[in-house]
Design an enzyme around this catalytic site. Structure first.
Site, PDB file in Angstrom:
ATOM      1  CB  VAL A 172     -50.143 -54.395 -44.217  1.00 51.00           C
ATOM      2  CG1 VAL A 172     -51.440 -53.582 -44.199  1.00 51.00           C
ATOM      3  CG2 VAL A 172     -49.216 -53.884 -45.303  1.00 51.00           C
ATOM      4  CG  HIS A 215     -55.034 -49.828 -42.147  1.00 54.15           C
ATOM      5  ND1 HIS A 215     -54.310 -48.666 -42.240  1.00 54.15           N
ATOM      6  CD2 HIS A 215     -56.252 -49.476 -41.651  1.00 54.15           C
ATOM      7  CE1 HIS A 215     -55.059 -47.650 -41.830  1.00 54.15           C
ATOM      8  NE2 HIS A 215     -56.228 -48.111 -41.452  1.00 54.15           N
TER       9      HIS A 215
HETATM   10  P1  OAD Z   1     -48.057 -41.621 -43.680  1.00 58.27           P
HETATM   11  O1  OAD Z   1     -47.168 -41.802 -44.863  1.00 58.27           O
HETATM   12  O2  OAD Z   1     -49.293 -40.824 -43.870  1.00 58.27           O
HETATM   13  O3  OAD Z   1     -47.239 -40.936 -42.494  1.00 58.27           O
HETATM   14  C1  OAD Z   1     -45.976 -41.416 -42.113  1.00 58.27           C
HETATM   15  C2  OAD Z   1     -45.428 -40.603 -40.955  1.00 58.27           C
HETATM   16  O4  OAD Z   1     -44.145 -41.155 -40.624  1.00 58.27           O
HETATM   17  C3  OAD Z   1     -45.229 -39.110 -41.244  1.00 58.27           C
HETATM   18  O5  OAD Z   1     -45.787 -38.335 -40.195  1.00 58.27           O
HETATM   19  C4  OAD Z   1     -43.703 -38.963 -41.278  1.00 58.27           C
HETATM   20  O6  OAD Z   1     -43.248 -37.696 -40.804  1.00 58.27           O
HETATM   21  C5  OAD Z   1     -43.276 -40.068 -40.317  1.00 58.27           C
HETATM   22  N1  OAD Z   1     -41.869 -40.543 -40.458  1.00 58.27           N
HETATM   23  C6  OAD Z   1     -41.039 -40.460 -41.515  1.00 58.27           C
HETATM   24  N2  OAD Z   1     -39.833 -41.009 -41.227  1.00 58.27           N
HETATM   25  C7  OAD Z   1     -39.905 -41.461 -39.946  1.00 58.27           C
HETATM   26  C8  OAD Z   1     -39.003 -42.119 -39.064  1.00 58.27           C
HETATM   27  N3  OAD Z   1     -37.750 -42.448 -39.424  1.00 58.27           N
HETATM   28  N4  OAD Z   1     -39.426 -42.411 -37.822  1.00 58.27           N
HETATM   29  C9  OAD Z   1     -40.684 -42.091 -37.414  1.00 58.27           C
HETATM   30  N5  OAD Z   1     -41.587 -41.480 -38.202  1.00 58.27           N
HETATM   31  C10 OAD Z   1     -41.201 -41.156 -39.453  1.00 58.27           C
HETATM   32  O7  OAD Z   1     -48.363 -43.100 -43.119  1.00 58.27           O
HETATM   33  P2  OAD Z   1     -49.512 -43.592 -42.129  1.00 58.27           P
HETATM   34  O8  OAD Z   1     -49.957 -42.502 -41.223  1.00 58.27           O
HETATM   35  O9  OAD Z   1     -49.051 -44.859 -41.538  1.00 58.27           O
HETATM   36  O10 OAD Z   1     -53.445 -47.522 -45.418  1.00 58.27           O
HETATM   37  O11 OAD Z   1     -50.668 -43.896 -43.175  1.00 58.27           O
HETATM   38  C11 OAD Z   1     -51.889 -44.416 -42.737  1.00 58.27           C
HETATM   39  C12 OAD Z   1     -52.496 -45.302 -43.793  1.00 58.27           C
HETATM   40  O12 OAD Z   1     -52.540 -44.621 -45.043  1.00 58.27           O
HETATM   41  C13 OAD Z   1     -51.705 -46.549 -44.098  1.00 58.27           C
HETATM   42  O13 OAD Z   1     -51.943 -47.586 -43.197  1.00 58.27           O
HETATM   43  C14 OAD Z   1     -52.136 -46.913 -45.486  1.00 58.27           C
HETATM   44  C15 OAD Z   1     -52.191 -45.533 -46.106  1.00 58.27           C
HETATM   45  O14 OAD Z   1     -53.097 -45.342 -47.134  1.00 58.27           O
HETATM   46  C16 OAD Z   1     -53.821 -48.407 -46.344  1.00 58.27           C
HETATM   47  O15 OAD Z   1     -53.123 -48.726 -47.285  1.00 58.27           O
HETATM   48  C17 OAD Z   1     -55.191 -48.975 -46.142  1.00 58.27           C
END
Ligand code: OAD
Length: 234
Positions: A88, A104
Protein backbone atom coordinates in the site's frame (compact mmCIF):
# COMPACT_ATOMS: atom_id res chain seq x y z
CA UNK A 1 9.07 -4.57 -26.75
CA UNK A 2 8.71 -7.62 -24.53
CA UNK A 3 6.28 -7.33 -21.63
CA UNK A 4 7.60 -7.82 -18.10
CA UNK A 5 5.20 -8.08 -15.16
CA UNK A 6 6.30 -7.83 -11.54
CA UNK A 7 4.34 -9.08 -8.54
CA UNK A 8 5.76 -7.46 -5.42
CA UNK A 9 5.07 -7.74 -1.70
CA UNK A 10 6.25 -6.40 1.62
CA UNK A 11 9.79 -7.76 1.09
CA UNK A 12 10.67 -5.15 -1.55
CA UNK A 13 10.09 -2.38 1.00
CA UNK A 14 12.19 -3.97 3.78
CA UNK A 15 15.33 -2.06 2.72
CA UNK A 16 13.25 1.14 3.03
CA UNK A 17 12.64 0.36 6.69
CA UNK A 18 9.27 -1.39 6.53
CA UNK A 19 8.41 -4.62 8.33
CA UNK A 20 7.01 -7.62 6.53
CA UNK A 21 3.68 -9.03 7.77
CA UNK A 22 4.51 -12.66 8.49
CA UNK A 23 7.47 -14.30 10.21
CA UNK A 24 9.68 -13.13 13.05
CA UNK A 25 9.26 -9.39 13.74
CA UNK A 26 6.42 -9.25 11.21
CA UNK A 27 3.64 -6.69 11.75
CA UNK A 28 1.15 -9.48 12.49
CA UNK A 29 3.18 -10.42 15.58
CA UNK A 30 2.66 -6.93 16.99
CA UNK A 31 -0.94 -6.38 15.84
CA UNK A 32 -3.77 -8.76 15.25
CA UNK A 33 -4.53 -8.96 11.54
CA UNK A 34 -8.26 -9.35 12.32
CA UNK A 35 -8.17 -6.10 14.32
CA UNK A 36 -6.37 -3.79 11.88
CA UNK A 37 -6.73 -5.44 8.46
CA UNK A 38 -10.25 -6.80 8.27
CA UNK A 39 -13.53 -5.09 7.50
CA UNK A 40 -15.04 -6.58 10.67
CA UNK A 41 -12.17 -5.11 12.70
CA UNK A 42 -12.84 -1.69 11.19
CA UNK A 43 -16.52 -1.71 12.14
CA UNK A 44 -15.67 -3.02 15.61
CA UNK A 45 -13.16 -0.28 16.34
CA UNK A 46 -12.82 2.34 13.58
CA UNK A 47 -10.68 4.63 15.69
CA UNK A 48 -8.02 1.94 16.34
CA UNK A 49 -7.87 1.11 12.62
CA UNK A 50 -7.77 4.75 11.47
CA UNK A 51 -4.92 5.46 13.90
CA UNK A 52 -2.98 2.38 12.81
CA UNK A 53 -2.95 3.60 9.19
CA UNK A 54 -2.25 7.21 10.27
CA UNK A 55 0.91 5.87 11.91
CA UNK A 56 1.95 3.83 8.87
CA UNK A 57 1.35 6.87 6.63
CA UNK A 58 3.67 8.98 8.77
CA UNK A 59 6.35 6.29 8.44
CA UNK A 60 5.79 6.23 4.68
CA UNK A 61 6.38 9.94 4.08
CA UNK A 62 9.56 9.72 6.15
CA UNK A 63 10.91 6.80 4.07
CA UNK A 64 12.34 6.54 0.56
CA UNK A 65 12.40 4.01 -2.24
CA UNK A 66 15.41 1.68 -2.25
CA UNK A 67 17.65 0.28 -4.96
CA UNK A 68 15.22 -2.62 -5.52
CA UNK A 69 12.37 -0.22 -6.40
CA UNK A 70 14.74 1.81 -8.59
CA UNK A 71 16.01 -1.23 -10.50
CA UNK A 72 12.42 -2.33 -11.18
CA UNK A 73 11.67 1.17 -12.56
CA UNK A 74 14.86 1.17 -14.63
CA UNK A 75 13.60 -1.78 -16.69
CA UNK A 76 11.04 0.53 -18.32
CA UNK A 77 13.88 1.54 -20.64
CA UNK A 78 14.04 -1.98 -22.01
CA UNK A 79 10.61 -3.55 -21.49
CA UNK A 80 6.92 -2.78 -21.49
CA UNK A 81 6.67 -2.91 -17.69
CA UNK A 82 3.73 -3.45 -15.33
CA UNK A 83 4.17 -3.59 -11.57
CA UNK A 84 1.42 -5.37 -9.66
CA UNK A 85 1.99 -4.74 -5.98
CA UNK A 86 0.32 -5.94 -2.81
CA UNK A 87 1.99 -3.04 -1.01
CA UNK A 88 0.00 0.00 0.00
CA UNK A 89 3.07 2.25 -0.01
CA UNK A 90 3.89 4.48 -3.00
CA UNK A 91 7.58 3.59 -3.17
CA UNK A 92 7.36 2.05 -6.67
CA UNK A 93 5.87 5.29 -8.02
CA UNK A 94 8.42 7.44 -6.20
CA UNK A 95 11.20 5.30 -7.69
CA UNK A 96 9.87 6.10 -11.18
CA UNK A 97 7.58 3.20 -12.10
CA UNK A 98 4.80 4.60 -14.27
CA UNK A 99 2.45 1.62 -14.48
CA UNK A 100 1.62 0.36 -10.98
CA UNK A 101 -1.46 -1.67 -10.06
CA UNK A 102 -2.17 -1.67 -6.31
CA UNK A 103 -4.09 -4.82 -5.39
CA UNK A 104 -4.53 -3.93 -1.71
CA UNK A 105 -5.16 -0.20 -1.95
CA UNK A 106 -3.03 2.87 -1.30
CA UNK A 107 -1.99 4.31 2.03
CA UNK A 108 -1.92 7.91 0.76
CA UNK A 109 -5.59 7.68 -0.22
CA UNK A 110 -8.76 7.74 1.87
CA UNK A 111 -12.31 6.98 0.92
CA UNK A 112 -15.93 6.51 1.95
CA UNK A 113 -16.88 3.89 4.54
CA UNK A 114 -20.14 3.24 2.66
CA UNK A 115 -18.78 3.06 -0.90
CA UNK A 116 -15.01 2.50 -0.70
CA UNK A 117 -14.57 1.95 -4.45
CA UNK A 118 -16.64 4.93 -5.62
CA UNK A 119 -14.02 7.04 -7.45
CA UNK A 120 -15.90 10.23 -6.49
CA UNK A 121 -15.19 9.50 -2.83
CA UNK A 122 -11.46 8.72 -3.09
CA UNK A 123 -9.14 11.52 -1.96
CA UNK A 124 -5.35 11.71 -1.88
CA UNK A 125 -3.78 13.01 1.32
CA UNK A 126 -0.77 15.32 1.27
CA UNK A 127 2.23 15.68 3.58
CA UNK A 128 0.41 18.73 5.03
CA UNK A 129 -2.66 16.67 5.85
CA UNK A 130 -1.57 13.14 6.65
CA UNK A 131 -4.03 12.07 9.33
CA UNK A 132 -7.73 11.37 9.26
CA UNK A 133 -9.93 11.33 12.35
CA UNK A 134 -13.28 10.07 13.53
CA UNK A 135 -15.82 12.65 12.29
CA UNK A 136 -13.99 13.40 9.00
CA UNK A 137 -16.49 12.90 6.20
CA UNK A 138 -16.22 11.56 2.64
CA UNK A 139 -18.16 13.23 -0.21
CA UNK A 140 -21.14 10.95 0.41
CA UNK A 141 -21.35 11.97 4.06
CA UNK A 142 -19.97 8.74 5.51
CA UNK A 143 -16.90 8.45 7.75
CA UNK A 144 -13.59 8.74 5.84
CA UNK A 145 -11.57 5.53 6.03
CA UNK A 146 -8.21 4.38 4.66
CA UNK A 147 -8.31 3.25 1.00
CA UNK A 148 -7.07 -0.23 1.88
CA UNK A 149 -8.46 -3.55 0.73
CA UNK A 150 -9.07 -5.42 3.97
CA UNK A 151 -9.64 -9.11 4.52
CA UNK A 152 -13.31 -9.77 3.84
CA UNK A 153 -13.44 -7.24 0.97
CA UNK A 154 -13.39 -7.62 -2.79
CA UNK A 155 -10.15 -6.99 -4.72
CA UNK A 156 -11.34 -4.81 -7.60
CA UNK A 157 -7.92 -4.44 -9.27
CA UNK A 158 -7.50 -8.21 -9.61
CA UNK A 159 -9.04 -8.31 -13.07
CA UNK A 160 -6.61 -5.75 -14.48
CA UNK A 161 -3.72 -7.52 -12.77
CA UNK A 162 -4.78 -10.89 -14.20
CA UNK A 163 -4.97 -9.34 -17.68
CA UNK A 164 -1.38 -8.10 -17.33
CA UNK A 165 -0.18 -11.50 -16.05
CA UNK A 166 -1.80 -13.25 -19.01
CA UNK A 167 0.21 -11.04 -21.39
CA UNK A 168 3.56 -11.43 -19.64
CA UNK A 169 6.63 -12.53 -21.61
CA UNK A 170 8.60 -12.45 -18.34
CA UNK A 171 7.07 -12.61 -14.84
CA UNK A 172 8.97 -11.66 -11.67
CA UNK A 173 7.88 -12.24 -8.07
CA UNK A 174 9.69 -10.18 -5.41
CA UNK A 175 9.33 -10.27 -1.63
CA UNK A 176 5.98 -11.94 -1.12
CA UNK A 177 5.25 -15.11 0.84
CA UNK A 178 2.41 -15.88 -1.62
CA UNK A 179 0.08 -16.56 1.31
CA UNK A 180 -2.72 -14.14 0.46
CA UNK A 181 -5.27 -14.85 -2.25
CA UNK A 182 -6.35 -13.80 -4.81
CA UNK A 183 -2.99 -11.99 -5.23
CA UNK A 184 -0.94 -15.17 -4.89
CA UNK A 185 -3.03 -16.79 -7.60
CA UNK A 186 -1.74 -14.32 -10.22
CA UNK A 187 1.20 -16.60 -10.93
CA UNK A 188 -1.27 -19.17 -12.28
CA UNK A 189 -2.42 -16.72 -15.00
CA UNK A 190 1.07 -16.52 -16.51
CA UNK A 191 1.15 -18.23 -19.93
CA UNK A 192 2.95 -21.57 -20.19
CA UNK A 193 6.46 -21.06 -21.45
CA UNK A 194 6.82 -17.61 -19.87
CA UNK A 195 9.92 -17.52 -17.71
CA UNK A 196 9.11 -16.86 -14.03
CA UNK A 197 11.76 -15.47 -11.67
CA UNK A 198 11.40 -15.31 -7.89
CA UNK A 199 13.54 -13.02 -5.72
CA UNK A 200 13.37 -13.63 -1.96
CA UNK A 201 16.04 -14.27 0.68
CA UNK A 202 13.84 -17.02 2.17
CA UNK A 203 12.26 -20.09 0.58
CA UNK A 204 8.78 -19.41 -0.86
CA UNK A 205 6.29 -22.11 -1.71
CA UNK A 206 4.91 -21.66 -5.23
CA UNK A 207 1.79 -23.45 -6.51
CA UNK A 208 2.42 -27.06 -7.58
CA UNK A 209 3.61 -27.55 -11.14
CA UNK A 210 4.86 -24.00 -11.67
CA UNK A 211 8.51 -23.79 -12.58
CA UNK A 212 10.42 -20.78 -11.22
CA UNK A 213 14.01 -19.60 -11.45
CA UNK A 214 14.82 -18.60 -7.85
CA UNK A 215 17.28 -15.87 -6.93
CA UNK A 216 17.63 -16.34 -3.18
CA UNK A 217 18.68 -12.80 -2.27
CA UNK A 218 17.23 -9.57 -0.89
CA UNK A 219 15.33 -7.34 -3.31
CA UNK A 220 18.11 -4.98 -4.43
CA UNK A 221 20.85 -7.63 -4.74
CA UNK A 222 18.40 -9.95 -6.46
CA UNK A 223 17.23 -7.25 -8.88
CA UNK A 224 20.84 -6.45 -9.79
CA UNK A 225 21.39 -10.10 -10.71
CA UNK A 226 18.08 -10.32 -12.58
CA UNK A 227 18.75 -7.16 -14.60
CA UNK A 228 22.08 -8.60 -15.77
CA UNK A 229 20.39 -11.87 -16.79
CA UNK A 230 17.61 -10.08 -18.67
CA UNK A 231 19.85 -7.62 -20.50
CA UNK A 232 22.26 -10.42 -21.51
CA UNK A 233 19.33 -12.23 -23.14
CA UNK A 234 18.13 -9.25 -25.17
P1 OAD B 1 4.68 -11.34 3.84
O1 OAD B 1 5.12 -10.72 5.13
O2 OAD B 1 3.72 -12.47 3.92
O3 OAD B 1 5.96 -11.87 3.04
C1 OAD B 1 7.09 -11.05 2.86
C2 OAD B 1 8.15 -11.78 2.06
O4 OAD B 1 9.26 -10.89 1.91
C3 OAD B 1 8.67 -13.08 2.69
O5 OAD B 1 8.67 -14.12 1.73
C4 OAD B 1 10.10 -12.71 3.10
O6 OAD B 1 11.01 -13.81 3.02
C5 OAD B 1 10.45 -11.66 2.04
N1 OAD B 1 11.57 -10.74 2.39
C6 OAD B 1 12.06 -10.40 3.60
N2 OAD B 1 13.09 -9.53 3.48
C7 OAD B 1 13.25 -9.30 2.15
C8 OAD B 1 14.14 -8.50 1.38
N3 OAD B 1 15.09 -7.73 1.93
N4 OAD B 1 14.01 -8.53 0.04
C9 OAD B 1 13.06 -9.29 -0.56
N5 OAD B 1 12.19 -10.06 0.11
C10 OAD B 1 12.29 -10.07 1.46
O7 OAD B 1 4.14 -10.13 2.93
P2 OAD B 1 3.22 -10.18 1.63
O8 OAD B 1 3.38 -11.46 0.90
O9 OAD B 1 3.45 -8.92 0.90
O10 OAD B 1 -2.42 -7.37 3.04
O11 OAD B 1 1.79 -10.14 2.30
C11 OAD B 1 0.64 -10.11 1.50
C12 OAD B 1 -0.46 -9.34 2.18
O12 OAD B 1 -0.66 -9.83 3.50
C13 OAD B 1 -0.18 -7.88 2.38
O13 OAD B 1 -0.44 -7.10 1.25
C14 OAD B 1 -1.06 -7.50 3.53
C15 OAD B 1 -0.89 -8.72 4.40
O14 OAD B 1 -1.96 -9.07 5.21
C16 OAD B 1 -3.27 -6.54 3.65
O15 OAD B 1 -2.98 -5.89 4.64
C17 OAD B 1 -4.63 -6.49 3.03
Amino acid sequence: MKKIVFLTGAGISVESGFSTFRGANGLWEEYKVEDVASIEGYWRNPSLVINFYNKLRKQLVESSPNEGHRLVASLEEHFDTTVVTQNVDDLHERAGSSNVIHLHGELMKVTSSSNPNDPRCIQTLTPERLDIHIGDKAKDGSQLRPFIVWFGEAVPMMEEAAKAAMQADIFVVIGTSLNVYPAAGLISYVPQGTKIYLIDPNPVRVPYGIDVHTIQKGASEGMKELKEILLAQK
